[in-house]
Structures are given as C-alpha cells and as structure tokens.
Design an enzyme around this catalytic site. Structure first.
Site, short mmCIF file in Angstrom:
data_model
loop_
_atom_site.label_atom_id
_atom_site.label_comp_id
_atom_site.label_asym_id
_atom_site.label_seq_id
_atom_site.Cartn_x
_atom_site.Cartn_y
_atom_site.Cartn_z
N ALA A 82 0.86 -1.18 0.00
CA ALA A 82 0.00 0.00 0.00
C ALA A 82 0.90 1.23 0.00
O ALA A 82 1.71 1.41 0.91
CB ALA A 82 -0.90 0.00 1.23
N MET A 83 0.76 2.05 -1.04
CA MET A 83 1.62 3.23 -1.18
C MET A 83 0.76 4.47 -1.09
O MET A 83 0.04 4.82 -2.01
CB MET A 83 2.39 3.15 -2.49
CG MET A 83 3.28 1.90 -2.57
SD MET A 83 4.29 1.81 -4.04
CE MET A 83 5.51 3.09 -3.69
N ASP A 91 7.19 6.95 4.16
CA ASP A 91 7.25 5.66 4.85
C ASP A 91 6.83 4.50 3.95
O ASP A 91 7.50 3.47 3.92
CB ASP A 91 6.36 5.70 6.10
CG ASP A 91 6.74 6.84 7.03
OD1 ASP A 91 7.95 7.04 7.26
OD2 ASP A 91 5.83 7.54 7.51
N LEU A 133 -4.70 3.75 -2.91
CA LEU A 133 -6.15 3.68 -2.76
C LEU A 133 -6.80 5.02 -3.06
O LEU A 133 -6.54 6.00 -2.37
CB LEU A 133 -6.51 3.24 -1.34
CG LEU A 133 -5.87 1.94 -0.88
CD1 LEU A 133 -6.34 1.59 0.53
CD2 LEU A 133 -6.17 0.81 -1.84
N CYS A 165 -10.63 4.03 9.06
CA CYS A 165 -10.08 3.82 7.72
C CYS A 165 -9.01 2.73 7.74
O CYS A 165 -8.97 1.87 6.88
CB CYS A 165 -9.52 5.12 7.16
SG CYS A 165 -8.86 4.95 5.49
N CYS A 225 -8.51 13.30 5.59
CA CYS A 225 -8.33 13.57 4.16
C CYS A 225 -9.60 14.08 3.47
O CYS A 225 -9.60 14.25 2.26
CB CYS A 225 -7.83 12.32 3.46
SG CYS A 225 -8.97 10.94 3.56
#
Length: 195
Positions: free
Chosen positions: A6-7, A12, A32, A101, A194
């Site tokens: 997952a980017m 990190d 995502l 989330c 977000c």
C-alpha cells in the site's frame, strides 16, 4: 512472497516498498483512491490520500521498478468511514475516521482484494512490529509508533501484514528515502483527515 504494498504517497510507504524489493519479494504497489471527485479532497492536504499523493506514490514505484495500480475504494470509504464520521459528529461525539479507515479500508478491504488476487501479504509504511509469535508490538520509534491504530486488526489480518519500517526511527527512513532519490524524502508527515 507476493506482496501488495500500500503506497500512500508518503515517505514511509515508499521506503517500505523499496525494502521489500531489496529483500527479494515480488512487490506490486497500490494507491487507494478514496474519492471519485478530487475536489472533495484538499490540495496540499496533510492527510494521506490526496490526488497529489497518488502522483508521489507512482513516482516512487517507478523509481523502485515495481508495477503500480490505483484502486477505487471510494464507495466503500464513503460508506464505512465518511458516513459514520458525519453521523457521530452530528450526534455530538468526536470520532476518529483515521482509525476506522485503517481497520475497514487500509487493511480489511485491501487485504481481501489482495488475497483474492493471489497476494500472500499486504505491506504498509505503518510504524509497528509484528513479533515472531504474531503479536502486534510498538515501533522502534516511540515518537512515530502507530501500533495503537492497528490494535483493531484480527490475528488473521496481522498474520498477512508486513510493516517494513517499524524497526527503524523516522530520521533514518528519511535518509534511506534520499538515497533512493524519492521526492517524498522531505515531504511532511500526514496528520489530518483527508476529507
């Protein structure tokens, strides 16, 4: 091992993916998309899922040399994160949408799809450690530890999760990112919702 990384577009997750490649794993990066309308997410957001972040994630994946995809989880995000947040807030409570989330989207939904596609594990840039017995532990960096937001994960989910940066302090992660030439090496940390 086939690993779905997952980017988020931050430093990190980029370093986590690079470490997995260096360890010899077959890594695919995924960002995502949590909104179909980029205007619903602030530009310059200090969150983790702006349109700008997807571009940063793609650039890091290109530098590492791994396949990269953007997956649309916007409907599920709205249903499982935004709608409950709004309802709780309207009821006078202060919910934590980032916790929900992580539980519902970044792990449950991502892991479900990843396993369906034949991946063995999901990796993220979270600062946490899974020990040899499969127990969730605090990160080596007490200032960045994120094990508290991962405490909602089940044992079955933890068995399929990898946290490649959990054993390292943040300043060393930034130095590693600079060595890789990631544009995110000096990007500020996310700390805001977000949407």
């Amino acid at each position: 091992m086939r690993v779905l990384a997952a980017m988020s577009g931050g430093v990190d997750s980029a370093v986590a993916a690079a470490r997995l490649v260096a360890q010899g794993h077959d890594v695919t990066g995924v960002h995502l998309a949590l909104s179909r309308n980029p205007r619903s997410q602030r530009e310059g957001s200090r969150g983790c899922c702006s349109l700008e972040d997807s571009f940063d994630a793609r650039r890091a994946a290109d530098k590492i040399g791994i396949p990269f995809y953007v997956w649309d989880f916007s409907d599920r995000f709205a249903e499982e994160v935004i709608d409950p947040f709004v309802a709780e807030y309207a009821a006078g409570r202060t919910p934590n949408p980032c916790l929900r989330c992580n539980e519902r989207i970044k792990f449950a939904a991502l892991l479900e799809r990843g396993l369906d596609l034949g991946f063995d594990a999901v990796a993220t840039g979270h600062y946490a450690i899974v020990d040899d017995e499969g127990n969730l532990r605090r990160s080596a960096d007490p200032l960045k530890d994120q094990s508290y937001v991962l405490g909602v994960l089940t044992r079955a989910e933890l068995d399929r999760c990898i946290f490649p940066v959990g054993d390292t302090e943040k300043p060393q992660i930034r130095e590693e990112a600079k060595r890789h030439g990631f544009s995110t090496a000096t990007k500020p940390d996310s700390y805001d919702i977000c949407f």
